[in-house]
Design an enzyme around this catalytic site. Sequence first.
Site, short mmCIF file in Angstrom:
data_model
loop_
_atom_site.label_atom_id
_atom_site.label_comp_id
_atom_site.label_asym_id
_atom_site.label_seq_id
_atom_site.Cartn_x
_atom_site.Cartn_y
_atom_site.Cartn_z
N ASP A 1 0.76 -0.97 -0.09
CA ASP A 1 -0.15 -0.09 -0.08
C ASP A 1 0.97 1.32 0.01
O ASP A 1 1.61 1.24 0.78
CB ASP A 1 -0.96 -0.07 1.09
CG ASP A 1 -2.02 1.10 1.10
OD1 ASP A 1 -3.03 0.63 1.04
OD2 ASP A 1 -1.83 2.09 1.19
N ASN B 1 -13.01 -3.05 2.75
CA ASN B 1 -13.95 -1.96 2.88
C ASN B 1 -14.90 -2.33 1.67
O ASN B 1 -14.30 -1.94 0.49
CB ASN B 1 -12.91 -0.79 2.81
CG ASN B 1 -12.31 -0.44 4.08
OD1 ASN B 1 -12.67 -1.06 5.22
ND2 ASN B 1 -11.08 0.00 3.78
N GLN C 1 -14.03 2.63 1.56
CA GLN C 1 -13.70 2.27 0.28
C GLN C 1 -13.37 3.45 -0.58
O GLN C 1 -14.21 4.38 -0.73
CB GLN C 1 -14.57 1.23 -0.46
CG GLN C 1 -14.01 0.79 -1.66
CD GLN C 1 -14.97 -0.41 -2.32
OE1 GLN C 1 -15.96 -0.62 -1.92
NE2 GLN C 1 -14.41 -0.91 -3.56
N VAL D 1 -11.10 3.03 -3.59
CA VAL D 1 -10.67 2.51 -4.95
C VAL D 1 -11.73 1.48 -5.24
O VAL D 1 -11.92 0.34 -4.34
CB VAL D 1 -9.27 2.05 -4.88
CG1 VAL D 1 -9.03 1.32 -6.53
CG2 VAL D 1 -8.39 3.22 -4.75
N HIS E 1 -10.25 -5.14 -3.31
CA HIS E 1 -9.08 -5.29 -2.61
C HIS E 1 -9.12 -6.01 -1.27
O HIS E 1 -9.91 -5.43 -0.63
CB HIS E 1 -8.13 -4.07 -2.81
CG HIS E 1 -8.63 -2.85 -2.42
ND1 HIS E 1 -9.55 -2.21 -3.22
CD2 HIS E 1 -8.51 -2.30 -1.06
CE1 HIS E 1 -10.12 -1.23 -2.44
NE2 HIS E 1 -9.48 -1.03 -1.26
P1 AMP Z 1 -9.63 1.64 0.33
O1 AMP Z 1 -9.89 2.69 1.01
O2 AMP Z 1 -9.92 0.26 1.21
O3 AMP Z 1 -10.48 1.55 -1.04
O4 AMP Z 1 -8.09 1.11 0.09
C1 AMP Z 1 -7.40 1.65 -1.10
C2 AMP Z 1 -6.34 1.77 -0.58
O5 AMP Z 1 -5.39 1.56 -1.95
C3 AMP Z 1 -5.57 2.58 0.29
O6 AMP Z 1 -5.09 2.21 1.60
C4 AMP Z 1 -4.57 3.64 -0.54
O7 AMP Z 1 -3.66 3.93 0.38
C5 AMP Z 1 -4.06 2.54 -1.71
N1 AMP Z 1 -3.54 3.03 -2.83
C6 AMP Z 1 -4.15 4.08 -3.48
N2 AMP Z 1 -3.47 4.33 -4.57
C7 AMP Z 1 -2.18 3.41 -4.53
C8 AMP Z 1 -1.18 3.16 -5.42
N3 AMP Z 1 -0.84 3.90 -6.36
N4 AMP Z 1 -0.43 2.11 -4.79
C9 AMP Z 1 -0.61 1.37 -3.70
N5 AMP Z 1 -1.57 1.53 -3.03
C10 AMP Z 1 -2.60 2.68 -3.36
#
Ligand code: AMP
Length: 111
Positions: free
Chosen positions: A29, A84, A91, A93, A97
């Site tokens: 992450d 999430n 959430q 993204v 995941h």
């Molecule tokens: P969520 O909030 O559960 O959707 O988690 C999305 C996660 O993706 C967060 O913990 C971010 O820090 C992570 N994230 C976003 N962009 C990137 C990236 N380019 N590389 C690695 N992790 C990322």
Amino acid sequence: MATIFDKILSGEIPCEEVFSDEKCLAFKDITPQAPTHILIIPRKPIPSLKDIKKEDQELLGHLLLKSTEVANAAGLENWRTVINTGEEAGQTVFHLHIHIIGGRKLNWPPG
Ligand code: AMP
């Protein structure tokens, strides 16, 4: 709609890969919430757990099995596995995941 994780899967955006196979990719992450914070994502673009179908059953089992392998490979003895689901649950993204978070004491309940 293409998410940042689609761009990571296609190689358009780099990541710190920790595991990869034909069904999934695991990478660090970018904003770690603990000493170890790894994400494992399916190559199939499923937005969230709201969108899973019966046909995804094997893939979902695969992701969980691999999440444990990834946690073990990272040397974790205790960790939290988080998915999430939906904006209010945190959430950000919308490509399914699994977070693997560990390396420090984790509080419960989460905020
Ligand atoms: P969520 O909030 O559960 O959707 O988690 C999305 C996660 O993706 C967060 O913990 C971010 O820090 C992570 N994230 C976003 N962009 C990137 C990236 N380019 N590389 C690695 N992790 C990322």
